[in-house]
Design a protein around this motif. Sequence first.
Motif, short mmCIF file in Angstrom:
data_model
loop_
_atom_site.label_atom_id
_atom_site.label_comp_id
_atom_site.label_asym_id
_atom_site.label_seq_id
_atom_site.Cartn_x
_atom_site.Cartn_y
_atom_site.Cartn_z
N GLY A 162 -0.58 -8.31 3.83
CA GLY A 162 -1.85 -7.80 4.38
C GLY A 162 -1.84 -6.30 4.62
O GLY A 162 -2.78 -5.75 5.19
N ASP A 163 -0.77 -5.61 4.19
CA ASP A 163 -0.68 -4.16 4.42
C ASP A 163 -1.71 -3.39 3.60
O ASP A 163 -2.04 -3.79 2.48
N ASP A 164 -2.17 -2.29 4.15
CA ASP A 164 -3.01 -1.36 3.39
C ASP A 164 -2.72 0.06 3.89
O ASP A 164 -3.02 0.36 5.05
N PRO A 165 -2.10 0.93 3.10
CA PRO A 165 -1.70 0.67 1.72
C PRO A 165 -0.44 -0.20 1.64
O PRO A 165 0.28 -0.33 2.63
N VAL A 166 -0.18 -0.74 0.43
CA VAL A 166 1.13 -1.37 0.18
C VAL A 166 1.97 -0.31 -0.53
O VAL A 166 1.42 0.58 -1.18
N ASP A 167 3.30 -0.43 -0.42
CA ASP A 167 4.15 0.48 -1.18
C ASP A 167 4.71 -0.27 -2.39
O ASP A 167 5.62 -1.09 -2.26
N ALA A 168 4.16 0.05 -3.56
CA ALA A 168 4.56 -0.69 -4.77
C ALA A 168 5.95 -0.31 -5.26
O ALA A 168 6.58 -1.07 -5.99
N HIS A 423 -3.78 1.50 -2.44
CA HIS A 423 -4.82 0.62 -1.89
C HIS A 423 -5.15 -0.39 -2.98
O HIS A 423 -5.47 0.01 -4.11
N LEU A 424 -5.10 -1.66 -2.63
CA LEU A 424 -5.41 -2.70 -3.61
C LEU A 424 -6.91 -3.01 -3.50
O LEU A 424 -7.37 -3.50 -2.47
N LEU A 425 -7.67 -2.71 -4.55
CA LEU A 425 -9.13 -2.83 -4.47
C LEU A 425 -9.60 -4.21 -4.89
O LEU A 425 -10.62 -4.70 -4.44
#
Length: 428
Positions: A162-168, A423-425
């Motif tokens: 549920g993180d925003d942003p995620v660290d890819a 940010h996952l859109l």
Amino acid sequence: MWAMGRMVGADSRRAGQRRITSVILLAMTDRPPVADWATDFDHTHADYAASAPEIWEDLRERCPVAHTDRFGGCWFPVDHDDVSQIAKDTQHFTSESIIVSDHKPQGLRPKGFAPPITSDPPFHADARRILLPAFAPKAVDRWRDDTRSICHELIDDLLASGDDPVDAAIGYTRHIPVRVIAKMLGLPESDGDKFREFIRRILEEPGQNPVTDPEETLFFYLSQAVASHRAEPKDDLIGFLLEQELGGAPLTDDHIGGTIGLILIAGIDTTWSALGASLWHLAQTPEHRQQLVDEPDLMPVAVEEFLRYYAPVSMARIVAEDVEVGDVLMKAGDWTLLPFPAANRDPKAFENPHDVILDREHNRHLAFGLGIHRCVGSNLARMEMNVALEVWMERIPDFELDTSQTVRWSTGQVRGPRELPLHLLRSS
Ligand code: HEM
């Protein structure tokens, strides 16, 4: 510092035309500041990691073979022809060490400490031949489903956080090659953090911070791994190496340990960096995300373009006999770097080299090197990149870079983003 975060295409080209000195770059490490990249370059400096593409273009205009007195003297050719000349010439250049540091090895020829990458002819061919079956296309294909499962599992975790942003970089790219290689070698996947620490020390801080506890070294880890495989034979890549012979005798523990160390180091940081750079690019280029959503079959061709433009690996040689390269005389005993990434952006070798063209037709890039040391793991790297990007685009077709944070690129000879806040859109 020049932020790499948003620089692609024309921006990077314009930036490259400016003269680069440390005056305008903020030093992030305790390495002495670089006075001028043409005469004092330092690829282990944080400023290099942050602005390498601009530095290559600056040097291409001004040199094109740069030099530094650091590391006991090292050359840095940026043109495709010069890099190719060196990579193909095993008479004037030795691979006795391929990582530039303050300490030059001596007396290790022709085998070196990590065969075959540190080996010279004729020994090199035999050491390389042993590895080829494990990395042939069919052998690599056996790991495709496992790779796909690993990627899905990692994305499940990223989305569940549920993180925003995620660290890819932290949550995705850095795990994939580690887990695949650990499976191939028969080492615990949970040792990933250890592998990454070995790699960080060897590639990012070569010779700078020696470890004092012998049990914390890669050498110790590998000796233990070989010993445990000898005690209890297993059907994996270490088991396979234990059964191999060279010149009628079994491989020595030194040879096996050196080769496993090579596979760990060559196989992890490289693919992790290339994958991270590809996602970093896509996160800032909506038209390329859309292109891959519309034409998923384009992925293998797009991967080649990512490999060209974001080639992560520069290798090194030691000059064995005096030789001219470009307009300079390299003297026996000097280091020279082989910046394949810089060669990949040479306008004399590629049309529109500063544009990322996902369906580029002619793309004989040097990301995997050339000559006798051309990457043994290229099939594996390509498979991992294709699967990891396919799965990402299936599950997360729309995403963008969080520009409120700075993206740090690794220093040294393997270059890629070490943080990737996204940010996952749109995701499923
Ligand atoms: C995107 C990922 C990768 C890139 C860009 C890359 C790049 C390279 C380059 C440039 C070389 C040439 C070195 C030289 O000329 O001194 C090389 C050699 C090598 N690579 Fe890779 N590599 C990648 C992935 C892998 C993987 C996944 C493995 C295996 C697990 C691997 C294993 C090797 C080995 C064993 C060599 C030495 C070959 C020899 O000396 O004959 N690489 N790689």
